[in-house]
Design a protein around this motif. Sequence first.
Motif, short mmCIF file in Angstrom:
data_model
loop_
_atom_site.label_atom_id
_atom_site.label_comp_id
_atom_site.label_asym_id
_atom_site.label_seq_id
_atom_site.Cartn_x
_atom_site.Cartn_y
_atom_site.Cartn_z
N VAL A 271 -5.67 39.98 -42.98
CA VAL A 271 -6.75 40.21 -42.02
C VAL A 271 -7.78 41.13 -42.66
CG1 VAL A 271 -7.36 41.14 -39.76
CG2 VAL A 271 -5.19 39.92 -40.07
N ARG A 290 -12.44 40.03 -40.60
CA ARG A 290 -12.21 41.31 -39.93
C ARG A 290 -12.39 41.21 -38.42
NH1 ARG A 290 -15.83 45.86 -42.28
NH2 ARG A 290 -17.37 45.19 -40.74
N THR A 291 -11.52 41.89 -37.70
CA THR A 291 -11.66 41.99 -36.25
C THR A 291 -11.82 43.46 -35.86
OG1 THR A 291 -10.58 41.65 -34.11
CG2 THR A 291 -9.12 42.01 -36.00
N ASN A 292 -12.74 43.73 -34.95
CA ASN A 292 -12.89 45.07 -34.40
C ASN A 292 -12.27 45.17 -33.01
OD1 ASN A 292 -14.22 46.47 -36.50
ND2 ASN A 292 -16.16 45.48 -35.98
N ASN A 293 -11.46 44.18 -32.68
CA ASN A 293 -10.77 44.16 -31.38
C ASN A 293 -9.35 44.67 -31.58
OD1 ASN A 293 -9.30 43.46 -29.06
ND2 ASN A 293 -10.62 41.69 -28.66
N GLU A 296 -6.47 42.45 -30.18
CA GLU A 296 -6.22 41.26 -31.00
C GLU A 296 -5.41 41.62 -32.24
OE1 GLU A 296 -8.69 37.75 -33.39
OE2 GLU A 296 -9.77 39.34 -32.33
#
Length: 366
Positions: A271, A290-293, A296
């Motif tokens: 990720v 990339r996730t900023n959550n 998640e």
Amino acid sequence: MRILMINSVCGIRSTGRICTDLAADMEREGHTVKIAYGRETVPEAFRKYAVRIGSDMGVRASALHTRLTDKHGLANKRATRQFLAWAEAYDPELLWLHNLHGYYINIEMLFAWIKTRPQMKVKWTLHDCWAFTGHCAHFAYVGCDQWKTGCRNCPQTKEYPSALKGNCKDNYRRKKEAFCGVKDMTLITPSHWLAGLLGESFLRAYPVEVVHNTIDTEIFRPTPSDFRERYGLEDQKILLGVATAWGPKKGLDDFVKLSDILPDGFRIVLVGVTQAQKKELPPKILAITRTNNPRELAEIYTAADVFLNLTYEDTYPTVNVEAQACGTPCITYRTGGSVESVPEMCVVDQGDLQGICQKVSMMLLL
């Protein structure tokens, strides 16, 4: 108490979430808290704390200035002047610094202002080594120790904050002059490893506290989801890696090598990769941008069988703590402060991929 924090980002990624977690805790204790930040977007939930320093255009101009001159942290004069005028009016009783690098603030102007306020208590949480080097944020990968006596010829000029020519000798001098001499400042490190380095740096005169990074366990906890079904991984053993930016120092090359020696039935999930990296990675690696959550991310941690941190440089990675809080065991290289958040039995020497395989097999009782 009026509290002001300063960090490159607010509410996103590891340091931004650390700041907002601290702000929420202090607000519950009755304090007034603001977080001055320099770049990117602040999630809606944290905008009540946020005060922007400068603009996107200013960040881009500062990045260009750094690229051309290697004078990182020495631009952004107008934005810093405007921010300091606001800060003077806000009149904080506690100033809590975090990442000052990131192309958004002028460090000399900031510390000159701090020194005019001897009544103000100052804390500075160092998340890396940038504060006491002439250029880099980390130096373990190249084995450089010039920072102990004075940077002269940087071997990492092209690394973050990347520059076309070196200026590390002058940067080192100007940082030392700016950062030393604050009347009431305490340095905070998230690892004993980094605290030890400070004792050999020009910041050695300040008191140092070791405070391991914490996480929001209301978010990072076992969180069931359909992640495996979504990606067709129902019958696979998932080995997970998470990073803000992937490269050799974060172990990307080692994950590629590991994918070649893993037996059938295993799948590596990474990720935080870029779209360009996603196209280049082998089929055995599932690449996710990339996730900023955070929720998640908790779902992905929970879905994994083992979290692997193959980093060659790190201070105290919160990803180790997040993964374990979600019920997923973590294996890490013997790197910096990364070893301080996992059991010794989960530590492997850098580059020992066979050792990684053995540890994974033991954990999964294969």
